[in-house]
Enzyme design. Sequence first.
Site, PDB file in Angstrom:
ATOM      1  CG  ASN A  52      36.155  41.905  31.645  1.00  0.00           C
ATOM      2  OD1 ASN A  52      35.601  41.610  30.597  1.00  0.00           O
ATOM      3  ND2 ASN A  52      35.589  42.705  32.529  1.00  0.00           N
ATOM      4  CG  ASP A  53      41.764  39.728  35.312  1.00  0.00           C
ATOM      5  OD1 ASP A  53      42.521  40.451  34.651  1.00  0.00           O
ATOM      6  OD2 ASP A  53      41.430  39.979  36.484  1.00  0.00           O
ATOM      7  CE  LYS A  54      39.735  31.644  34.842  1.00  0.00           C
ATOM      8  NZ  LYS A  54      39.343  30.463  35.632  1.00  0.00           N
TER       9      LYS A  54
END
Length: 380
Positions: free
Chosen positions: A170-172
């Site tokens: 999700n961050d990436k």
Amino acid sequence: MSLPLEGVRVIEVGQALAGPLAGVILADLGADVIKIEKPDGGDDARIWGPPYGPDGETSLYFHSQNRNKRSVILDLKSPADIEALHALCETADILIQNLRPGVVDEIGIGPEAMLERHPRLVYCSIWAFGYQGPMRMRPGFDPLLQAFGGMMSMTGRPQDPPTFCGASINDKATGLFCAVGALAGLRQRDQTGRGCLIDTSLLETAAFWVEGQVNQHIATGEVPTRHGTGAAVIVPYQVFDTADRPLCLAAGNDRLFARAAKVLGHPEWAEDPRFARSAGRVRNKTELLPLIAEALRGNARDHWIAALEAVGVPCAPVNDIGELAGSEQFAAVDMVQTLPESGVKVLGLPINIDRARPWSSRPAPKLGEHTEEVLAALRR
């Protein structure tokens, strides 16, 4: 090589992963990315180790996500340093921020204030739960959004508890969508002469990953369940044990299934009315999957890979990270770069321009390494 974003200046006011990842994508593509860091330790990711770089203090994680940038220390609680940030924004095209929700408004650098003062700026905000709604002010990290976003409920075997994905997806992906939005904002500015506000969030990214399942639920009211390594609507499309090592088999249509059945020594499966068509295989997978599993246990993984690939059936070994990194194909795509000066080895962007990957021309910066250089240029 000449890079497509040469001449673009980006101010990155953020830390951890999503914001810095958006920044490093733009930096590797040629933008001048100025990373604003707090005086007391800078980006928290500097200490997220081991492993560490050659100085024994800066994490490999930080080296990877902050190469090709310049570091400037500004205390954003100081009015003088806020004015220095404004001066930088006068020279900038894009600002990326992923501070805790509400902080930018508290210190006077929220999107409305910044776009009023810097109307050509493309202002990119990365949120945890989105820019509106009852949870908008909550902070968040990737595991929380894997949980809240439904992904965990679908990951793992039916008999096991919900499971995290091993990577911070999700961050990436939010950093990636932020970079896409920033570039779209620049293109729009080319046409209108004005900047814009780009909002992305970990929640929207998490929902995007499970788009098909959400669409299914909206259409039918059904709640998708866990299928282990398998898929809900394609069979066989999962990992099986062989006589020695696991194998991922993806016979994604009727033609491929017929070829796989022949390789496995059971051409009759392709004529069986239970299994001949995709919908039948899905309906009758509790009968079919044990038959495939039994056949595959009869020989070693490499035998099956050679036989399946010979007839064009997609399959792959289940590699650990060491096996991936040591594979001939990984070496062939040439993703590993050595950062200048530091000698740290990290993966480059998964992008090639005219068959050449953009490599970093700078190592990750020391905390505040470029403060005087950058601010002195503003005084000229």
